[in-house]
Design a protein around this motif. Structure first.
Motif, PDB file in Angstrom:
ATOM      1  N   MET A 180      23.152  -6.858 -24.506  1.00 37.51           N
ATOM      2  CA  MET A 180      23.289  -5.647 -23.739  1.00 37.51           C
ATOM      3  C   MET A 180      24.683  -5.589 -23.352  1.00 37.51           C
ATOM      4  N   SER A 181      25.293  -4.272 -23.363  1.00 34.57           N
ATOM      5  CA  SER A 181      26.692  -4.200 -23.159  1.00 34.57           C
ATOM      6  C   SER A 181      27.014  -4.375 -21.789  1.00 34.57           C
ATOM      7  N   HIS A 182      28.275  -4.973 -21.439  1.00 35.75           N
ATOM      8  CA  HIS A 182      28.851  -4.979 -20.060  1.00 35.75           C
ATOM      9  C   HIS A 182      29.209  -3.568 -19.342  1.00 35.75           C
ATOM     10  N   LEU A 183      28.540  -3.212 -18.328  1.00 31.32           N
ATOM     11  CA  LEU A 183      28.620  -2.120 -17.515  1.00 31.32           C
ATOM     12  C   LEU A 183      29.841  -2.149 -16.546  1.00 31.32           C
ATOM     13  N   ILE A 184      30.560  -1.313 -16.525  1.00 30.06           N
ATOM     14  CA  ILE A 184      31.639  -1.386 -15.644  1.00 30.06           C
ATOM     15  C   ILE A 184      31.207  -0.595 -14.074  1.00 30.06           C
ATOM     16  N   SER A 185      31.415  -1.463 -13.248  1.00 29.03           N
ATOM     17  CA  SER A 185      30.958  -0.790 -11.867  1.00 29.03           C
ATOM     18  C   SER A 185      32.088  -0.281 -11.093  1.00 29.03           C
ATOM     19  N   ASP A 186      33.252   0.206 -11.588  1.00 30.28           N
ATOM     20  CA  ASP A 186      34.290   1.022 -11.021  1.00 30.28           C
ATOM     21  C   ASP A 186      33.533   2.325 -10.372  1.00 30.28           C
ATOM     22  N   ALA A 244      46.268  10.097 -19.934  1.00 28.04           N
ATOM     23  CA  ALA A 244      46.185   9.577 -18.582  1.00 28.04           C
ATOM     24  C   ALA A 244      44.999   8.776 -18.083  1.00 28.04           C
ATOM     25  N   VAL A 245      43.824   9.542 -18.475  1.00 38.67           N
ATOM     26  CA  VAL A 245      42.472   8.916 -17.917  1.00 38.67           C
ATOM     27  C   VAL A 245      42.260   7.520 -18.886  1.00 38.67           C
ATOM     28  N   ALA A 246      42.670   7.692 -20.032  1.00 41.67           N
ATOM     29  CA  ALA A 246      41.966   6.347 -20.999  1.00 41.67           C
ATOM     30  C   ALA A 246      43.245   5.332 -20.065  1.00 41.67           C
ATOM     31  N   ARG A 247      44.651   5.561 -20.147  1.00 36.19           N
ATOM     32  CA  ARG A 247      45.516   4.681 -19.725  1.00 36.19           C
ATOM     33  C   ARG A 247      45.032   3.966 -18.418  1.00 36.19           C
ATOM     34  N   LEU A 248      44.752   4.764 -17.324  1.00 34.75           N
ATOM     35  CA  LEU A 248      44.401   4.469 -16.025  1.00 34.75           C
ATOM     36  C   LEU A 248      43.323   3.476 -16.116  1.00 34.75           C
ATOM     37  N   LEU A 249      42.407   3.888 -16.858  1.00 32.21           N
ATOM     38  CA  LEU A 249      41.058   3.149 -16.609  1.00 32.21           C
ATOM     39  C   LEU A 249      41.269   1.852 -17.609  1.00 32.21           C
ATOM     40  N   SER A 250      42.223   1.762 -18.556  1.00 34.36           N
ATOM     41  CA  SER A 250      42.771   0.309 -19.130  1.00 34.36           C
ATOM     42  C   SER A 250      43.139  -0.532 -18.218  1.00 34.36           C
ATOM     43  N   GLU A 251      43.742  -0.039 -17.245  1.00 36.48           N
ATOM     44  CA  GLU A 251      44.632  -0.797 -16.547  1.00 36.48           C
ATOM     45  C   GLU A 251      44.052  -1.077 -14.982  1.00 36.48           C
ATOM     46  N   HIS A 252      43.218  -0.445 -14.761  1.00 36.14           N
ATOM     47  CA  HIS A 252      42.646  -0.689 -13.239  1.00 36.14           C
ATOM     48  C   HIS A 252      41.262  -1.007 -13.492  1.00 36.14           C
ATOM     49  N   LYS A 253      40.694  -2.036 -12.798  1.00 34.00           N
ATOM     50  CA  LYS A 253      39.430  -2.493 -12.996  1.00 34.00           C
ATOM     51  C   LYS A 253      38.963  -2.875 -11.281  1.00 34.00           C
ATOM     52  N   ASN A 254      37.672  -2.969 -11.265  1.00 36.09           N
ATOM     53  CA  ASN A 254      37.105  -3.307  -9.868  1.00 36.09           C
ATOM     54  C   ASN A 254      37.726  -2.448  -8.669  1.00 36.09           C
ATOM     55  N   CYS A 255      37.662  -1.222  -8.655  1.00 39.78           N
ATOM     56  CA  CYS A 255      38.443  -0.197  -7.597  1.00 39.78           C
ATOM     57  C   CYS A 255      37.655   0.883  -7.844  1.00 39.78           C
ATOM     58  N   VAL A 256      38.219   1.795  -6.589  1.00 38.88           N
ATOM     59  CA  VAL A 256      37.964   2.974  -6.594  1.00 38.88           C
ATOM     60  C   VAL A 256      39.059   4.082  -7.276  1.00 38.88           C
ATOM     61  N   ILE A 257      38.646   5.047  -7.987  1.00 37.62           N
ATOM     62  CA  ILE A 257      39.686   5.849  -8.815  1.00 37.62           C
ATOM     63  C   ILE A 257      39.436   7.245  -8.493  1.00 37.62           C
ATOM     64  N   ASP A 258      40.319   7.732  -7.844  1.00 36.26           N
ATOM     65  CA  ASP A 258      40.144   9.319  -7.905  1.00 36.26           C
ATOM     66  C   ASP A 258      41.045  10.048  -8.812  1.00 36.26           C
ATOM     67  N   PHE A 259      40.283  10.982  -9.592  1.00 36.18           N
ATOM     68  CA  PHE A 259      41.039  11.681 -10.560  1.00 36.18           C
ATOM     69  C   PHE A 259      41.732  12.788  -9.734  1.00 36.18           C
ATOM     70  N   GLY A 260      42.761  13.374 -10.378  1.00 34.20           N
ATOM     71  CA  GLY A 260      43.193  15.011 -10.067  1.00 34.20           C
ATOM     72  C   GLY A 260      42.155  15.895 -10.673  1.00 34.20           C
ATOM     73  N   ARG A 310      33.857   9.931 -24.001  1.00 35.85           N
ATOM     74  CA  ARG A 310      33.877   8.351 -24.733  1.00 35.85           C
ATOM     75  C   ARG A 310      34.515   7.468 -24.007  1.00 35.85           C
ATOM     76  N   VAL A 311      35.811   7.784 -23.367  1.00 32.82           N
ATOM     77  CA  VAL A 311      36.236   6.748 -22.230  1.00 32.82           C
ATOM     78  C   VAL A 311      35.517   6.513 -21.092  1.00 32.82           C
ATOM     79  N   LEU A 312      34.855   7.758 -20.573  1.00 33.73           N
ATOM     80  CA  LEU A 312      33.904   7.428 -19.362  1.00 33.73           C
ATOM     81  C   LEU A 312      32.723   6.838 -19.802  1.00 33.73           C
ATOM     82  N   ALA A 313      32.171   6.906 -20.881  1.00 29.98           N
ATOM     83  CA  ALA A 313      30.666   6.693 -21.130  1.00 29.98           C
ATOM     84  C   ALA A 313      30.311   5.516 -20.388  1.00 29.98           C
ATOM     85  N   PRO A 314      31.105   4.218 -20.639  1.00 31.21           N
ATOM     86  CA  PRO A 314      30.748   2.988 -20.089  1.00 31.21           C
ATOM     87  C   PRO A 314      30.558   2.925 -18.657  1.00 31.21           C
TER      88      PRO A 314
END
Length: 186
Positions: free
Chosen positions: A1-7, A77-93, A110-114
């Motif tokens: 089972m893959s690890h699901l990201i809880s951000d 920017a979506v891919a970069r931000l998600l690669s650098e920020h974990k365990n947080c709340v992210i608000d997109f423009g 694809r980047v948001l799928a997990p």
């Protein structure tokens, strides 16, 4: 089972309260908040964003022109931000979750799928009412015949990327925060 990201990722049109809700959620959960609008230009510049060209486009073609120029930078920017920020709340423009170009949309999808907790914030389940409320809040965003409140509310991207939808009309921000907390998986 893959690890699901809880951000928690908040998406939606301009003026729906994403940043306010992000702050409230982060405080409640004791985690950090990252706002795309605060960091986006740093990411854009990594792939040769030209601020002078952007200004020229805005002057010549209005918001609609700059909106189109931003699209590849926003997907990156979506891919970069998600690669650098974990365990947080992210608000997109607002534009970071709406893509007319199918290739860019699929890249972001694809980047948001997990991510289990992608929450679309809208004023109302009635899309016309949402547009009216946003127009009252921000005075309307129309450029070259494009109504951007309508575009962001009705475009399939936000709806297809979201795992949850939360409606804010008639609620205090704290009530909407609680609605989100009751829906998401942490």
């Amino acid at each position: 089972m893959s690890h699901l990201i809880s951000d928690i990722i908040l998406i939606g049109p301009v003026g729906t309260g994403k940043s306010t809700l992000g702050k409230l959620l982060a405080q409640n959960l004791g985690i950090s908040q990252c706002s795309m609008d605060d960091v986006r230009l740093d990411y854009y510049q990594e792939i040769n964003y030209d601020a002078e060209l952007a200004q020229q486009i805005r002057e010549e073609a209005g918001f609609e022109g700059i909106y189109r120029y931003w699209k590849p930078f926003e997907a990156y920017a979506v891919a970069r931000l998600l690669s650098e920020h974990k365990n947080c709340v992210i608000d997109f423009g607002a534009g970071h979750s709406v893509f007319e170009d199918n290739e860019l949309f699929q890249r972001v999808q694809r980047v948001l799928a997990p991510y289990e907790n992608v929450v679309l914030i809208l004023p109302s389940p009635n899309l016309e009412e949402s547009i009216q409320i946003l127009n009252e809040r921000n005075g309307g965003i129309v450029s070259n015949g494009v109504d951007f409140n309508e575009h962001f509310v009705k475009h399939h991207s936000n709806h297809d990327l979201a795992k949850f939808v939360v409606y804010t009309n008639g609620k205090l921000p704290e009530e909407t925060r609680d609605d989100i907390l009751n829906m998401i998986k942490v």
